[in-house]
Design a protein around this motif. Sequence first.
Motif, PDB file in Angstrom:
ATOM      1  N   ILE A 163       0.842  -1.612   0.266  1.00  0.00           N
ATOM      2  CA  ILE A 163      -0.305  -0.226   0.190  1.00  0.00           C
ATOM      3  C   ILE A 163       1.075   1.234  -0.069  1.00  0.00           C
ATOM      4  N   GLN A 164       2.135   1.207   0.547  1.00  0.00           N
ATOM      5  CA  GLN A 164       3.053   2.433   0.399  1.00  0.00           C
ATOM      6  C   GLN A 164       3.330   2.874  -0.517  1.00  0.00           C
ATOM      7  N   LYS A 165       3.699   1.281  -1.396  1.00  0.00           N
ATOM      8  CA  LYS A 165       4.500   1.315  -2.375  1.00  0.00           C
ATOM      9  C   LYS A 165       3.708   2.462  -3.545  1.00  0.00           C
ATOM     10  N   ARG A 166       1.941   2.437  -3.035  1.00  0.00           N
ATOM     11  CA  ARG A 166       0.877   3.282  -3.973  1.00  0.00           C
ATOM     12  C   ARG A 166       0.249   4.330  -3.658  1.00  0.00           C
ATOM     13  N   GLY A 167       1.628   4.753  -2.996  1.00  0.00           N
ATOM     14  CA  GLY A 167       1.401   6.099  -2.072  1.00  0.00           C
ATOM     15  C   GLY A 167       0.350   5.974  -0.979  1.00  0.00           C
ATOM     16  N   GLY A 168      -0.192   4.524  -0.930  1.00  0.00           N
ATOM     17  CA  GLY A 168      -1.438   5.013  -0.024  1.00  0.00           C
ATOM     18  C   GLY A 168      -2.378   4.831  -0.161  1.00  0.00           C
ATOM     19  N   HIS A 169      -2.568   4.739  -2.012  1.00  0.00           N
ATOM     20  CA  HIS A 169      -4.222   4.525  -2.499  1.00  0.00           C
ATOM     21  C   HIS A 169      -3.523   2.708  -3.103  1.00  0.00           C
ATOM     22  N   VAL A 170      -4.781   2.091  -2.399  1.00  0.00           N
ATOM     23  CA  VAL A 170      -5.271   0.572  -2.863  1.00  0.00           C
ATOM     24  C   VAL A 170      -5.986   0.208  -3.854  1.00  0.00           C
ATOM     25  N   GLY A 171      -6.386   1.237  -4.282  1.00  0.00           N
ATOM     26  CA  GLY A 171      -7.235   0.647  -5.507  1.00  0.00           C
ATOM     27  C   GLY A 171      -8.936  -0.307  -4.980  1.00  0.00           C
ATOM     28  N   SER A 172      -8.502  -1.243  -6.210  1.00  0.00           N
ATOM     29  CA  SER A 172      -9.345  -2.079  -5.761  1.00  0.00           C
ATOM     30  C   SER A 172      -8.564  -3.271  -4.658  1.00  0.00           C
ATOM     31  N   TRP A 173      -9.489  -3.690  -3.491  1.00  0.00           N
ATOM     32  CA  TRP A 173      -9.087  -4.220  -2.631  1.00  0.00           C
ATOM     33  C   TRP A 173      -9.454  -5.824  -3.517  1.00  0.00           C
ATOM     34  N   ARG A 174     -10.149  -6.042  -3.990  1.00  0.00           N
ATOM     35  CA  ARG A 174     -10.210  -7.578  -5.049  1.00  0.00           C
ATOM     36  C   ARG A 174      -9.000  -7.714  -5.526  1.00  0.00           C
ATOM     37  N   GLY A 175      -8.516  -7.292  -6.026  1.00  0.00           N
ATOM     38  CA  GLY A 175      -7.356  -7.548  -6.857  1.00  0.00           C
ATOM     39  C   GLY A 175      -6.116  -7.465  -5.798  1.00  0.00           C
ATOM     40  N   LEU A 176      -5.925  -6.855  -5.020  1.00  0.00           N
ATOM     41  CA  LEU A 176      -4.826  -6.445  -4.338  1.00  0.00           C
ATOM     42  C   LEU A 176      -4.274  -7.701  -3.950  1.00  0.00           C
ATOM     43  N   PRO A 177      -5.213  -8.609  -3.367  1.00  0.00           N
ATOM     44  CA  PRO A 177      -4.093  -9.771  -2.777  1.00  0.00           C
ATOM     45  C   PRO A 177      -3.314 -10.276  -3.685  1.00  0.00           C
ATOM     46  N   LYS A 178      -3.939 -10.699  -4.895  1.00  0.00           N
ATOM     47  CA  LYS A 178      -3.000 -11.466  -5.793  1.00  0.00           C
ATOM     48  C   LYS A 178      -1.276  -9.740  -6.017  1.00  0.00           C
ATOM     49  N   ALA A 179      -2.553  -8.526  -6.491  1.00  0.00           N
ATOM     50  CA  ALA A 179      -0.779  -7.744  -6.936  1.00  0.00           C
ATOM     51  C   ALA A 179       0.024  -7.127  -5.781  1.00  0.00           C
ATOM     52  N   ALA A 180      -0.232  -8.098  -4.260  1.00  0.00           N
ATOM     53  CA  ALA A 180       0.647  -8.126  -3.111  1.00  0.00           C
ATOM     54  C   ALA A 180       1.116  -9.243  -3.138  1.00  0.00           C
ATOM     55  N   GLY A 181       0.310 -10.349  -3.385  1.00  0.00           N
ATOM     56  CA  GLY A 181       1.050 -11.264  -3.070  1.00  0.00           C
ATOM     57  C   GLY A 181       1.002 -11.746  -2.007  1.00  0.00           C
ATOM     58  N   LEU A 182      -0.122 -11.655  -1.946  1.00  0.00           N
ATOM     59  CA  LEU A 182      -0.653 -12.554  -0.459  1.00  0.00           C
ATOM     60  C   LEU A 182      -1.976 -13.276  -0.611  1.00  0.00           C
ATOM     61  N   ASN A 183      -1.880 -14.591   0.013  1.00  0.00           N
ATOM     62  CA  ASN A 183      -3.378 -15.393   0.199  1.00  0.00           C
ATOM     63  C   ASN A 183      -4.185 -15.137   0.584  1.00  0.00           C
ATOM     64  N   ARG A 184      -4.754 -13.931   0.643  1.00  0.00           N
ATOM     65  CA  ARG A 184      -5.506 -13.392   1.576  1.00  0.00           C
ATOM     66  C   ARG A 184      -6.563 -13.144   0.130  1.00  0.00           C
TER      67      ARG A 184
END
Length: 344
Positions: free
Chosen positions: A30-51
């Motif tokens: 999230i910090q890498k994106r300047g605190g902006h998440v965008g889509s939460w649904r797409g976040l886990p995949k983008a961040a490499g989290l299995n959540r």
Amino acid sequence: MGRSPCCCHEAGVKKGPWTEEEDKTLVEHIQKRGGHVGSWRGLPKAAGLNRCGKSCRLRWTNYLRPDIKRGNFTDDDERLIVRLHALLGNKWSTIATHLEGRTDNEIKNYWNTHIRKKLLRMGVDPVTHQQLPPEHQHHRSNQHLPEPLLWAAAAASLGGQLDTGLIMQAQLLQQLLQAIGSSSNNNTNSTSSFVANLAAGAANAMLGSSASIVPNLLLQDQTMGLLSGSANYLQPGYLGNMSNFAEQDVVQQQLINAATSTMARDGTSSSAAAEPAGHHQQQQHCGTAVAFVSDDAVAPALERPPVVQEFADLLEPMEQLPNLCSLESDSFWKDILEDSYRLC
DNA sequence: AAACTCACCAACCGCGGGACC
DNA sequence: CGGTCCCGCGGTTGGTGAGTT
């Protein structure tokens, strides 16, 4: 409007407590994106989290967000939560906007684990903020005692004068305040404010301006103390249940009528004190609140309007009891409401 | 010291509703 | 205009640690 299946139900998606590593991964992403998440649904995949995205959002908003305030709630926080809850109900997110750095989840938990229990112990319904009927006050000690005796016992325990007559009189006036408050919460009608001031002054004067029993009682317990703020005098009752006085409604109506007629006649909402409040205290040590009000104030007031002056005289001592003024309460609630509406 | 109870709170769950296609 | 996506909310659950028996 349909509801999509949550990604949390997908097989292999991790649930339960977050590890330090997962926290770090999420924060860094999230910090890498300047605190902006965008889509939460797409976040886990983008961040490499299995959540699932929902779990990530919850973890971030309730725990990892940098602006989250940690530590215990202060008395002020607690007081504010109670007042906001009385106004807004279980609108935790709205309540949270008034407490910097606190999340709705945190406030909700704090309410359920602390405040709610305190209110129940006091015999106050945490949902309605009204006093529970006696048969539901399971958590109150001394519940076998009549209400006036409970007040008297509490007063005695504080070293105050044990005078059940005074206590009952004060209770009646508090009840009047509550009735007025419930009918005037959404406006700042000058008549109702005047009557509220009138009754507040009378209650205060009866109990003695410098050694008021009611505020002391309320302040004895920490929770009661936080509830004794200005707004509660215009809130449904935290104080005595006066249902044992059959004439209560009639008396209240008579008081309101008397005060309103005075206002209409004088065109003013205040007048100078003609005699000290102690005069009334000495005069009115009668056995019941009904007797007090109907004999000494209300009934004569209806027949001879000038007698209402006695109540107007009590306005001045009221100033010695901070936060009892309805105008102050109106302002408090007005600010909160404005903030709430602005945020909605 | 073990078993049990209780309190706390992070996390989950399901729903409502706005935004978008 | 209806369907879908997604977010945010409030209610609830369950793990954990502290306190008690």
